[in-house]
Design a protein around this motif. Structure first.
Motif, PDB file in Angstrom:
ATOM      1  N   ARG A  23       0.837  -1.206   0.000  1.00  0.00           N
ATOM      2  CA  ARG A  23       0.000   0.000   0.000  1.00  0.00           C
ATOM      3  C   ARG A  23       0.869   1.252   0.000  1.00  0.00           C
ATOM      4  NH1 ARG A  23      -4.948  -0.738   4.346  1.00  0.00           N
ATOM      5  NH2 ARG A  23      -5.849  -2.590   3.392  1.00  0.00           N
ATOM      6  N   LEU A  24       1.871   1.256   0.843  1.00  0.00           N
ATOM      7  CA  LEU A  24       2.750   2.415   0.960  1.00  0.00           C
ATOM      8  C   LEU A  24       3.511   2.648  -0.340  1.00  0.00           C
ATOM      9  CD1 LEU A  24       3.854   4.658   2.783  1.00  0.00           C
ATOM     10  CD2 LEU A  24       5.543   3.013   3.627  1.00  0.00           C
ATOM     11  N   THR A  27       1.123   3.894  -3.051  1.00  0.00           N
ATOM     12  CA  THR A  27       0.727   5.267  -2.762  1.00  0.00           C
ATOM     13  C   THR A  27       1.864   6.227  -3.091  1.00  0.00           C
ATOM     14  OG1 THR A  27      -0.769   4.480  -1.030  1.00  0.00           O
ATOM     15  CG2 THR A  27      -0.207   6.821  -0.998  1.00  0.00           C
ATOM     16  N   LEU A  66      -1.674   7.679   5.478  1.00  0.00           N
ATOM     17  CA  LEU A  66      -0.962   6.842   4.507  1.00  0.00           C
ATOM     18  C   LEU A  66      -0.313   7.712   3.433  1.00  0.00           C
ATOM     19  CD1 LEU A  66      -0.104   4.157   3.247  1.00  0.00           C
ATOM     20  CD2 LEU A  66      -2.407   3.971   2.268  1.00  0.00           C
TER      21      LEU A  66
END
Length: 146
Positions: A23-24, A27, A66
């Motif tokens: 996810r990081l 993103t 995030l």
């Protein structure tokens, strides 16, 4: 924290990333595309937050957190070629195809298609193993939703 993730992404044969790291990294790629034209517009930041909330079921606060972490990672990440190739090796194909649509959503958020953004998406799509036709279909899908 970021140094370990970057090291794992840039090893000769990166392992599949655990979900929070994937996810990081993804993103951070959204942030990189948004910053590529030199104007990290509020509309792009808002679009990234909405994408994260929808994609991962996050609250507005969690999405912003995030994104803020990804902004820091993006600033430390290696060049786009190595970073994106590492993501390709570490992230399943279906997640990579969905991220192209998300990238187009970010690029189109400010209502302007900049040549630098277009070039970067073409490069990123290619490095992620997504062909030009599928990238164009993703862009058209985003345009139809707006």
């Amino acid at each position: 924290m970021f140094a370990d993730l970057i090291r794992r992404l840039t090893t000769p044969e990166p392992e599949r990333l655990p979900d929070p790291d994937a996810r990081l990294a993804l993103t951070a790629l959204l942030v990189r595309v948004a910053r590529s034209d030199g104007d990290y517009a509020t509309s792009e930041v808002d679009r990234i937050d909405r994408i994260l909330a929808h994609r991962y079921g996050l609250s507005p606060f969690e999405s912003a957190h995030l994104r803020t972490s990804a902004e820091k990672l993006e600033a430390e990440a290696p060049d786009t070629v190595r970073f994106t190739r590492a993501i390709k090796d570490a992230v399943p194909y279906e997640d990579r195809t969905a991220v192209i649509e998300a990238l187009w959503a970010v690029v189109l958020a400010d209502g302007v298609r900049d040549d630098d953004e277009d070039s970067l998406i073409r490069l990123v799509a290619n490095l992620l193993g997504i062909n030009d036709r599928d990238s164009a279909l993703a862009r058209q899908s985003v345009e139809a939703k707006d």
